[in-house]
Design a protein around this motif. Structure first.
Motif, PDB file in Angstrom:
ATOM      1  N   THR A 288       0.833  -1.208   0.000  1.00 18.51           N
ATOM      2  CA  THR A 288       0.000   0.000   0.000  1.00 18.51           C
ATOM      3  C   THR A 288       0.863   1.251   0.000  1.00 18.51           C
ATOM      4  N   ASP A 289       1.919   1.241   0.798  1.00 21.34           N
ATOM      5  CA  ASP A 289       2.838   2.380   0.839  1.00 21.34           C
ATOM      6  C   ASP A 289       3.488   2.597  -0.531  1.00 21.34           C
ATOM      7  N   MET A 290       3.902   1.492  -1.148  1.00 21.31           N
ATOM      8  CA  MET A 290       4.530   1.592  -2.463  1.00 21.31           C
ATOM      9  C   MET A 290       3.564   2.175  -3.489  1.00 21.31           C
ATOM     10  N   ASN A 291       2.317   1.720  -3.452  1.00 22.86           N
ATOM     11  CA  ASN A 291       1.329   2.229  -4.399  1.00 22.86           C
ATOM     12  C   ASN A 291       1.123   3.727  -4.226  1.00 22.86           C
ATOM     13  N   GLU A 295       2.010   6.429  -7.137  1.00 21.24           N
ATOM     14  CA  GLU A 295       0.959   7.262  -7.690  1.00 21.24           C
ATOM     15  C   GLU A 295       1.187   8.743  -7.416  1.00 21.24           C
ATOM     16  N   GLY A 296       2.240   9.033  -6.681  1.00 21.18           N
ATOM     17  CA  GLY A 296       2.503  10.421  -6.317  1.00 21.18           C
ATOM     18  C   GLY A 296       2.673  11.344  -7.497  1.00 21.18           C
ATOM     19  N   ASP A 297       3.241  10.830  -8.580  1.00 22.20           N
ATOM     20  CA  ASP A 297       3.466  11.660  -9.759  1.00 22.20           C
ATOM     21  C   ASP A 297       2.161  12.078 -10.421  1.00 22.20           C
ATOM     22  N   ASN A 298       1.075  11.366 -10.134  1.00 17.04           N
ATOM     23  CA  ASN A 298      -0.208  11.707 -10.748  1.00 17.04           C
ATOM     24  C   ASN A 298      -1.010  12.709  -9.912  1.00 17.04           C
ATOM     25  N   ASN A 300      -2.459  15.986  -8.251  1.00 17.90           N
ATOM     26  CA  ASN A 300      -2.755  17.321  -8.782  1.00 17.90           C
ATOM     27  C   ASN A 300      -2.769  17.357 -10.303  1.00 17.90           C
ATOM     28  N   GLY A 301      -3.146  16.260 -10.916  1.00 15.93           N
ATOM     29  CA  GLY A 301      -3.287  16.254 -12.364  1.00 15.93           C
ATOM     30  C   GLY A 301      -1.991  16.188 -13.136  1.00 15.93           C
ATOM     31  N   LYS A 302      -0.887  15.973 -12.463  1.00 15.86           N
ATOM     32  CA  LYS A 302       0.389  15.897 -13.166  1.00 15.86           C
ATOM     33  C   LYS A 302       0.478  14.619 -13.987  1.00 15.86           C
ATOM     34  N   GLU A 303       1.086  14.706 -15.157  1.00 12.71           N
ATOM     35  CA  GLU A 303       1.264  13.525 -15.984  1.00 12.71           C
ATOM     36  C   GLU A 303       2.423  12.693 -15.434  1.00 12.71           C
ATOM     37  N   ARG A 304       2.239  11.392 -15.397  1.00  9.11           N
ATOM     38  CA  ARG A 304       3.284  10.513 -14.878  1.00  9.11           C
ATOM     39  C   ARG A 304       4.523  10.606 -15.768  1.00  9.11           C
ATOM     40  N   SER A 305       5.671  10.842 -15.175  1.00 11.81           N
ATOM     41  CA  SER A 305       6.917  10.931 -15.927  1.00 11.81           C
ATOM     42  C   SER A 305       7.516   9.538 -16.105  1.00 11.81           C
ATOM     43  N   TYR A 306       8.276   9.374 -17.188  1.00 15.51           N
ATOM     44  CA  TYR A 306       8.857   8.072 -17.470  1.00 15.51           C
ATOM     45  C   TYR A 306       9.998   7.792 -16.515  1.00 15.51           C
ATOM     46  N   PRO A 308      12.296   4.257 -15.778  1.00 15.14           N
ATOM     47  CA  PRO A 308      12.515   2.815 -15.964  1.00 15.14           C
ATOM     48  C   PRO A 308      12.760   2.079 -14.659  1.00 15.14           C
ATOM     49  N   PHE A 309      12.984   2.794 -13.570  1.00 11.85           N
ATOM     50  CA  PHE A 309      13.222   2.165 -12.269  1.00 11.85           C
ATOM     51  C   PHE A 309      12.007   2.299 -11.350  1.00 11.85           C
ATOM     52  N   GLN A 310      10.835   2.529 -11.967  1.00 18.17           N
ATOM     53  CA  GLN A 310       9.609   2.694 -11.198  1.00 18.17           C
ATOM     54  C   GLN A 310       9.389   1.506 -10.263  1.00 18.17           C
ATOM     55  N   GLY A 311       9.104   1.803  -9.026  1.00 20.02           N
ATOM     56  CA  GLY A 311       8.845   0.744  -8.062  1.00 20.02           C
ATOM     57  C   GLY A 311      10.045   0.357  -7.229  1.00 20.02           C
ATOM     58  N   ASP A 312      11.234   0.786  -7.637  1.00 15.07           N
ATOM     59  CA  ASP A 312      12.443   0.485  -6.871  1.00 15.07           C
ATOM     60  C   ASP A 312      12.546   1.506  -5.746  1.00 15.07           C
ATOM     61  N   MET A 313      12.171   1.096  -4.549  1.00 11.10           N
ATOM     62  CA  MET A 313      12.077   2.024  -3.426  1.00 11.10           C
ATOM     63  C   MET A 313      13.429   2.564  -2.990  1.00 11.10           C
ATOM     64  N   PHE A 314      14.470   1.756  -3.112  1.00 14.85           N
ATOM     65  CA  PHE A 314      15.789   2.235  -2.705  1.00 14.85           C
ATOM     66  C   PHE A 314      16.322   3.248  -3.710  1.00 14.85           C
ATOM     67  N   LEU A 315      16.265   2.917  -4.985  1.00 16.08           N
ATOM     68  CA  LEU A 315      16.761   3.839  -6.009  1.00 16.08           C
ATOM     69  C   LEU A 315      15.954   5.132  -6.031  1.00 16.08           C
ATOM     70  N   GLY A 316      14.687   5.028  -5.673  1.00 13.70           N
ATOM     71  CA  GLY A 316      13.852   6.215  -5.657  1.00 13.70           C
ATOM     72  C   GLY A 316      14.085   7.105  -4.449  1.00 13.70           C
TER      73      GLY A 316
END
Length: 512
Positions: A288-291, A295-298, A300-306, A308-316
């Motif tokens: 749930t925390d990861m989701n 989804e944070g990038d979305n 306030n109507g912001k478009e999700r940015s590309y 390639p490491f989406q979901g990698d909590m450490f790299l993020g």
């Protein structure tokens, strides 16, 4: 536990990379072939090399990885590959239509034994550490110590953890050598520790000290939450985290006969409480925390940015510490390189320390895998070339070439260096002793009673009930013990999982 899609994909990538690497390595070897001692006019000899698993497709990979270089340097030797279990036999075998007589899975050890003592025995066997000790006890392998002394073969340069791990299986003697190994360590984000004013972790810290650091560095709410620790790159299942966490303690869920549960104990209670505390205090991220973060990038109507490491909590930059494998360094390196070209790609300032240890087993940290152990059959028909083959694959020259690999580590210390000019604590990957391999009796139990994995899964909803505050740890473990004992009795009466759909949970998928 079962193989995940990510694990399968990682395996495919590693194999493809190994093949590409091998082509480069063999190009180097070809340049040296003119200096080889082989003479095309001499009598040709055959060296039979056995593997636990193979098939017509996999043999190409195994030749490129293990034998092509040796054949090029020894043109008077022909190498034959043999497999204890052929993947194709299982792939094309028609499953049994009689639920009371399910298709019996082959016993890998017994099939390997056939390779060693059959009519046409292999000379070299490439095996996993889980089978080494039993093979030594059954007198199937030739002791290498006399050959090492006679040949003056240098083993002092090998990583002590690797050599000692092999010796542990041979009562202090060497019955195999391995050119490579895989390992894990504790990665940490320097910036998150600096921002929190908390000291960074160090080598050989115990778990309670690491958990204390994790709690101190965790802060924030919602998508801005910084978590202190994760057992892996991706959000896992809290229940299975308890099993990964406790692996060095070698706690069992049931006895070796699969007849009696062993979970209602103070040791299991402490393991559960340790992991539960991390999740309840939001030190470790849930799915749930990861989701929420993804989804944070979305917002306030912001478009999700590309990314390639989406979901990698450490790299993020969302997790301060995480257990990761040696190959994860490739991801961190690529992220840093491409973050300069794309501002949406994250990069972190990181380092590694040894995996935390328990007081009960202070020098055992866990995740070291010895999967390419090379041994000589005690009944080898060509033991001389077998030893020469093992020397070649474990030589300093070959280690130098294999050190270019980005997915495994070479066993020789002199060629273990950080990649691409980076600076990090590479010794963290090989300082501690590995967790001893699983008891072979348990391997046999899983084959003889394939439904027994369901008994492990019985603990999952009970763990969740504790996490939800509906039960205490002691109540949940006692229920697991009771439910498990009843399920084990049903399985004892009928080991076939097809006939045991109601032992307590759904029969879809069996855990190990």
């Amino acid at each position: 536990m079962g193989t995940t899609p990510r694990m399968k994909a990682g395996t495919t990538i590693r194999k493809a990379s190994a093949i590409i690497l091998s082509v480069g390595l063999l190009t180097t070897v070809l340049a040296a072939c003119s200096k080889g001692s082989g003479d095309s006019g001499t009598d040709r000899r055959v060296l039979r090399v056995g593997f636990l698993y193979s098939n017509s497709d996999n043999e190409q990979y195994q030749r490129q990885q293990f034998t092509d270089g040796y054949e090029l340097m020894h043109p008077d030797i022909d190498i034959e590959i043999a497999a204890a279990i052929n993947y194709d036999d299982q792939r094309f075998e028609e499953p049994s239509k009689d639920p009371k007589k399910p298709t019996k899975q082959p016993d890998p050890y017994e099939k390997m034994k056939e390779l060693l003592v059959g009519k046409n025995p292999v000379d070299v066997i490439v095996l996993e550490s889980s089978y080494l000790k039993r093979a030594v006890q059954d007198n199937l392998l030739k002791q290498l110590d006399p050959l090492i002394q006679e040949s003056k073969f240098d083993v002092e340069d090998f990583v002590p953890t690797v050599i000692n791990g092999i010796k542990d299986a041979g009562d202090g003697n060497l019955y195999a050598l391995t050119p490579t190994f895989n390992a894990s360590a504790l990665f940490y984000n320097k910036k998150l520790f600096t921002d929190a004013g908390v000291p960074v972790p160090t080598d050989k810290m115990e778990w309670n000290a690491i958990f204390d650091l994790a709690k101190r560095v965790a802060k924030g709410e919602g998508k801005n939450r910084k978590f202190g620790f994760s057992f892996n790159r991706w959000s896992g299942d809290p229940f299975y985290d308890t099993q990964n966490y406790s692996a060095p303690l070698q706690l069992k869920i049931y006895d070796n006969k699969g007849e009696k549960m062993t979970v209602d104990t103070p040791q299991w209670a402490k393991v559960w409480k340790d992991v539960l505390g991390l999740y309840k205090d939001k030190v470790v991220p849930t799915q749930t925390d990861m989701n929420a973060i993804n989804e944070g990038d979305n917002a306030n109507g912001k478009e999700r940015s590309y990314n390639p490491f989406q979901g990698d909590m450490f790299l993020g930059g969302h997790v301060a510490m995480m257990i990761g494998g040696y190959d994860y360094i490739n991801e961190l390196s690529r992220a840093k390189e491409y973050s300069t070209k794309n501002k949406n790609i994250p990069s972190v300032d990181w380092d590694v320390v040894t995996i935390p240890t328990f007081t009960e087993v202070p020098d055992v940290g866990g995740n070291i895998y010895l999967s390419n152990l090379m041994a000589i059959n005690a009944k080898a028909q060509n033991s001389k070339d077998a030893w020469d083959f093992i020397q070649f694959n474990n030589s300093k020259e070959w280690a130098k070439l294999k050190s270019r690999s980005t997915y495994e580590m070479v066993a020789r210390k002199s060629f273990l260096k950080p990649k691409d000019g980076m600076t990090y604590n590479i010794a963290a990957f090989y300082t501690l002793k590995p967790v001893p391999p699983q008891d072979l009796d348990m391997d046999k139990l899983y084959r003889d009673k394939p439904g027994i994995g369901q008994v492990t899964q019985l603990g999952q909803p009970l763990f969740q009930a504790v996490l939800d505050g509906k039960k205490t740890v002691e109540q949940a473990l006692k229920e697991w013990q009771t439910q498990g004992d009843a399920a084990l009795q049903k399985i004892k009466d009928n080991p076939n999982p097809t006939d045991n759909p109601n032992i307590g949970i759904s029969s879809q998928g069996f855990g190990g």
